[in-house]
Design a protein around this motif. Structure first.
Motif, short mmCIF file in Angstrom:
data_model
loop_
_atom_site.label_atom_id
_atom_site.label_comp_id
_atom_site.label_asym_id
_atom_site.label_seq_id
_atom_site.Cartn_x
_atom_site.Cartn_y
_atom_site.Cartn_z
N ALA A 1 31.94 40.52 47.71
CA ALA A 1 32.50 41.36 46.63
C ALA A 1 34.02 41.17 46.56
O ALA A 1 34.59 41.09 45.47
N TYR A 2 34.66 41.08 47.75
CA TYR A 2 36.12 40.88 47.76
C TYR A 2 36.47 39.51 47.19
O TYR A 2 37.45 39.36 46.45
N THR A 3 35.68 38.48 47.55
CA THR A 3 35.99 37.15 47.02
C THR A 3 35.71 37.09 45.52
O THR A 3 36.39 36.37 44.79
N TYR A 4 34.72 37.88 45.05
CA TYR A 4 34.51 37.97 43.59
C TYR A 4 35.76 38.52 42.91
O TYR A 4 36.23 38.00 41.90
N ALA B 1 38.88 38.51 44.05
CA ALA B 1 39.97 37.53 44.15
C ALA B 1 39.77 36.42 43.12
O ALA B 1 40.71 36.03 42.43
N GLY B 2 38.53 35.95 42.99
CA GLY B 2 38.24 34.88 42.04
C GLY B 2 38.51 35.31 40.61
O GLY B 2 39.10 34.55 39.82
N ALA B 3 38.11 36.54 40.27
CA ALA B 3 38.33 37.02 38.91
C ALA B 3 39.82 37.13 38.61
O ALA B 3 40.28 36.75 37.54
N ILE B 4 40.60 37.64 39.58
CA ILE B 4 42.04 37.79 39.37
C ILE B 4 42.71 36.42 39.22
O ILE B 4 43.56 36.22 38.35
N LEU B 5 42.29 35.45 40.05
CA LEU B 5 42.91 34.12 40.01
C LEU B 5 42.53 33.35 38.74
O LEU B 5 43.32 32.55 38.23
N SER B 6 41.33 33.60 38.22
CA SER B 6 40.89 32.84 37.04
C SER B 6 41.45 33.42 35.75
O SER B 6 41.50 32.73 34.73
N LEU B 7 41.85 34.68 35.80
CA LEU B 7 42.26 35.37 34.57
C LEU B 7 43.41 34.69 33.83
O LEU B 7 43.31 34.50 32.61
N PRO B 8 44.52 34.29 34.51
CA PRO B 8 45.63 33.69 33.76
C PRO B 8 45.22 32.45 32.97
O PRO B 8 45.66 32.27 31.83
N GLN B 9 44.40 31.60 33.56
CA GLN B 9 44.01 30.36 32.90
C GLN B 9 43.26 30.63 31.60
O GLN B 9 43.61 30.10 30.54
N VAL B 10 42.25 31.49 31.67
CA VAL B 10 41.45 31.73 30.47
C VAL B 10 42.24 32.55 29.45
O VAL B 10 42.03 32.43 28.25
N TRP B 11 43.18 33.37 29.94
CA TRP B 11 44.02 34.16 29.03
C TRP B 11 44.94 33.24 28.24
O TRP B 11 45.04 33.33 27.01
N LEU B 12 45.61 32.31 28.94
CA LEU B 12 46.55 31.39 28.26
C LEU B 12 45.83 30.45 27.32
O LEU B 12 46.36 30.05 26.29
N ALA B 13 44.59 30.07 27.68
CA ALA B 13 43.82 29.17 26.82
C ALA B 13 43.15 29.94 25.68
O ALA B 13 42.48 29.34 24.85
N GLY C 1 34.60 46.05 41.35
CA GLY C 1 35.49 47.12 41.75
C GLY C 1 34.73 48.42 41.96
O GLY C 1 34.87 49.10 42.98
N LEU C 2 33.84 48.74 41.00
CA LEU C 2 33.02 49.96 41.12
C LEU C 2 32.08 49.83 42.32
O LEU C 2 31.86 50.79 43.06
N TYR C 3 31.53 48.62 42.54
CA TYR C 3 30.59 48.39 43.63
C TYR C 3 31.26 48.64 44.98
O TYR C 3 30.66 49.24 45.87
N LEU C 4 32.52 48.20 45.08
CA LEU C 4 33.24 48.34 46.37
C LEU C 4 33.70 49.77 46.61
O LEU C 4 33.61 50.28 47.72
#
Ligand SMILES: [Zn+2]
Length: 120
Positions: free
Chosen positions: A81-84, A86-98, A115-118
């Protein structure tokens, strides 16, 4: 005489444009500018990536790696869940800029869902 890499015909050197470094191009002038290629070129906007986009790309790859390994880590004390997250936060800028808003929504959903799960 040189052989064109598109039409495979042998043509004299003046049929080939020179690159800035002095070498001849591999495609002859006849094949380089057909109406079809001209049309395709017209549809594409040539541009370089901005520094923010480059940074976003690299973060995106890291985020994707995190998301990829998350399902296998979920059974181990919820590390997945934590790596999910981290992955979502790290991927967000790329898809946002594109401006890939569908993927932005998927990542935000990932953030909210795990977030709710954790924290419940
Ligand atoms: Zn050719």
């Amino acid at each position: 005489m040189r052989k064109c890499n598109v039409c495979k015909m042998k043509k004299p050197n003046f049929w080939f444009k020179k690159k800035p470094n002095g070498d001849f191009k591999k495609t002859c002038r006849g094949c380089e500018r057909t109406w079809w290629r001209g049309f395709l070129r017209m549809l594409v906007k040539q541009r370089e990536l901005s520094p923010a986009e480059r940074l976003g790309n690299r973060l995106g790859y890291m985020g994707t790696a995190f998301i990829m390994m998350s399902p296998y880590l979920l059974p181990y004390d919820n590390i997945g869940a934590y790596t999910y997250l981290a992955g979502a936060i790290l991927s967000l800028p790329q898809v946002w800029l594109a401006k890939q808003w569908n993927l932005v929504v998927v990542n935000l959903n990932l953030l909210i869902g795990y977030g709710l799960y954790l924290f419940s």
